[in-house]
Motif scaffolding. Structure first.
Motif, PDB file in Angstrom:
ATOM      1  N   THR A   1      31.140  44.003  35.891  1.00 39.14           N
ATOM      2  CA  THR A   1      30.729  43.967  34.491  1.00 39.14           C
ATOM      3  C   THR A   1      29.521  43.071  34.234  1.00 39.14           C
ATOM      4  OG1 THR A   1      32.383  42.234  34.111  1.00 39.14           O
ATOM      5  CG2 THR A   1      33.037  44.495  33.610  1.00 39.14           C
TER       6      THR A   1
ATOM      7  N   ASN B   1      33.092  29.338  35.843  1.00 41.16           N
ATOM      8  CA  ASN B   1      33.025  30.430  34.863  1.00 41.16           C
ATOM      9  C   ASN B   1      31.621  30.996  34.693  1.00 41.16           C
ATOM     10  OD1 ASN B   1      34.513  32.133  33.165  1.00 41.16           O
ATOM     11  ND2 ASN B   1      33.883  31.005  31.343  1.00 41.16           N
TER      12      ASN B   1
ATOM     13  N   SER C   1      40.118  38.470  48.496  1.00 38.64           N
ATOM     14  CA  SER C   1      40.637  37.799  47.295  1.00 38.64           C
ATOM     15  C   SER C   1      39.496  37.190  46.479  1.00 38.64           C
ATOM     16  CB  SER C   1      41.657  36.724  47.674  1.00 38.64           C
ATOM     17  OG  SER C   1      41.063  35.730  48.504  1.00 38.64           O
TER      18      SER C   1
ATOM     19  N   LYS D   1      37.975  39.910  44.380  1.00 36.93           N
ATOM     20  CA  LYS D   1      38.807  40.190  43.204  1.00 36.93           C
ATOM     21  C   LYS D   1      38.594  39.136  42.127  1.00 36.93           C
ATOM     22  CE  LYS D   1      42.421  42.565  45.846  1.00 36.93           C
ATOM     23  NZ  LYS D   1      43.821  42.489  46.357  1.00 36.93           N
ATOM     24  N   ASP D   2      38.511  37.879  42.538  1.00 40.83           N
ATOM     25  CA  ASP D   2      38.278  36.793  41.582  1.00 40.83           C
ATOM     26  C   ASP D   2      36.925  36.948  40.895  1.00 40.83           C
ATOM     27  OD1 ASP D   2      40.713  35.646  42.210  1.00 40.83           O
ATOM     28  OD2 ASP D   2      39.862  34.193  43.629  1.00 40.83           O
TER      29      ASP D   2
ATOM     30  N   LEU E   1      35.311  39.729  40.321  1.00 41.20           N
ATOM     31  CA  LEU E   1      35.393  40.833  39.372  1.00 41.20           C
ATOM     32  C   LEU E   1      36.141  40.419  38.104  1.00 41.20           C
ATOM     33  CD1 LEU E   1      36.145  43.757  41.857  1.00 41.20           C
ATOM     34  CD2 LEU E   1      34.032  43.406  40.579  1.00 41.20           C
ATOM     35  N   LYS E   2      37.240  39.685  38.278  1.00 37.86           N
ATOM     36  CA  LYS E   2      38.023  39.213  37.127  1.00 37.86           C
ATOM     37  C   LYS E   2      37.214  38.260  36.259  1.00 37.86           C
ATOM     38  CE  LYS E   2      42.596  39.516  39.320  1.00 37.86           C
ATOM     39  NZ  LYS E   2      43.720  38.716  39.862  1.00 37.86           N
ATOM     40  N   ASN E   3      36.289  37.537  36.882  1.00 38.67           N
ATOM     41  CA  ASN E   3      35.502  36.526  36.173  1.00 38.67           C
ATOM     42  C   ASN E   3      34.236  37.104  35.538  1.00 38.67           C
ATOM     43  OD1 ASN E   3      35.170  33.605  35.565  1.00 38.67           O
ATOM     44  ND2 ASN E   3      33.329  33.795  36.840  1.00 38.67           N
TER      45      ASN E   3
END
Length: 368
Positions: free
Chosen positions: A107, A166, A187, A190-191, A193-195
């Motif tokens: 994103t 962040n 992992s 994934k972190d 992408l989540k952030n």
């Protein structure tokens, strides 16, 4: 899904059509489908294409690989970015070897106002870890996108530090999006992408992280960034390749110095010594050199000279671009103005002499 995607994918498979020729064709026709549907004589007349490449385009008929890749893209919600796409990283367009097609999962905006690449050795020391952690933490108050190559060492430290603070961070991969290499960083991916970060590659699914893919990946890291920062590097290796590429693309390169007896800092010391990188000590210095410091709002009214100045057509175009944001890089002016390099240089010089435009470090310009 973009109806033109089948032809975009196929364009990357045509024999004798590389990055440079694909860019020429995309600029000429706009849509990839129109390239395949154009008549042979028209293709032959396009500068850089000629008879042989026109024949390669007209005889291409196997779309099976492209069809399979579309299935993967749709299944995993990958975003393909053709060279003409508005979300394609615009900084790449200023490089002669821009990837024809990119695949993106994430994103984070790939055209962020400030993009910094942080790279370094895979076998990092405590020294480079602290520098990387401190640098990213100090940059966390700024609206900056951090990019790197997802490798062991400094790359991974930079990505992790960005997530911790962040900041959005994008990993540029040397393989397809069906895997993560090294797998130990799954992992971390994934972190990221989540952030609000992302994963970017020009390689299709089932492309392995072969050795020759990494220099190809490195050029994207170098070309996408406004500043490339080498934290720790030996005299040879991927970080040095990326720094050299960034220099070739006229990007700003920085390096943290190390002990002259430390082989793991030999690359950084060499870049500084040979004037291929500016010596960097902290985030504040980076912000100053790049002209990214927040300035207090100017309240004084414009002088009569500035208000009634007569501008040429070229100068008006540049003023309109500079009016949109606080600072604009010369590459963006080149891309958006539609003017020749000489016309831009002459217009900017005249505007600077009349105190309308101010040139900043890092090839940035702003209105006075």
């Amino acid at each position: 899904m973009n109806a033109d995607l089948l032809y975009q994918l196929a364009l990357t498979e045509i024999p004798n059509i590389g990055w440079v020729q694909a860019k020429i064709l995309a600029q000429h026709f706009g849509e990839a489908a129109k390239i395949f549907k154009a008549n042979r004589s028209l293709l032959e007349k396009i500068e850089g294409i000629g008879i042989i490449r026109a024949n390669s385009i007209k005889t291409f008929s196997d779309f099976s690989n492209a069809e399979e890749e579309i299935k993967f893209i749709e299944k995993f919600k990958i975003k393909p970015l053709f060279i003409n796409d508005k979300d394609y990283p615009q900084r790449l367009l200023n490089c002669y070897d821009s990837p024809t097609l990119l695949f993106y999962k994430g994103t984070a905006g790939l055209n962020a106002a400030k993009i910094v690449a942080i790279i370094g050795t895979r076998t990092h020391t405590d020294y480079s870890k602290k520098i990387t952690d401190d640098l990213v933490e100090d940059l966390s108050a700024q609206d900056i996108l951090i990019i790197s190559g997802m490798a062991y060492g400094v790359d991974a430290i930079a990505h992790k530090a960005a997530v911790k603070n962040n900041l959005p961070t994008v990993g540029v991969l040397a393989h397809g999006l069906d895997q993560i290499y090294p797998p130990q960083h799954s992992s971390l991916a994934k972190d990221m992408l989540k952030n609000g970060g992302g994963l970017l590659t020009e390689f299709r699914s089932n492309t392995k992280p072969d050795k020759h893919n990494f220099p190809t990946r490195n050029r994207v890291v170098a070309a996408m960034s406004d500043a490339t920062i080498v934290i720790e590097s030996g005299i040879k290796g991927g970080s040095m390749v990326t720094a050299e590429l960034a220099n070739g693309y006229n990007k700003d390169v920085f390096a943290f110095p190390g002990k002259v007896t430390d082989s793991k800092s030999a690359g950084c010391n060499y870049l500084i010594k040979s004037n291929k990188a500016m010596l960097l000590t902290d985030a504040q210095q980076l912000m100053e050199i790049m002209g990214w410091e927040e300035k207090k709002q100017k309240t004084k009214p414009k002088s009569q000279k500035e208000i009634f100045i007569e501008l040429s057509k070229e100068e008006k175009i540049i003023i309109d671009i500079l009016n949109e944001k606080e600072t604009v890089h010369i590459d963006e002016i080149n891309l958006r103005s539609g003017l020749s390099n000489s016309a831009i240089a002459a217009a900017i010089l005249n505007l600077e002499l009349q105190n309308v435009v101010n040139g900043l470090p890092g090839k940035l310009y702003k209105l006075q």
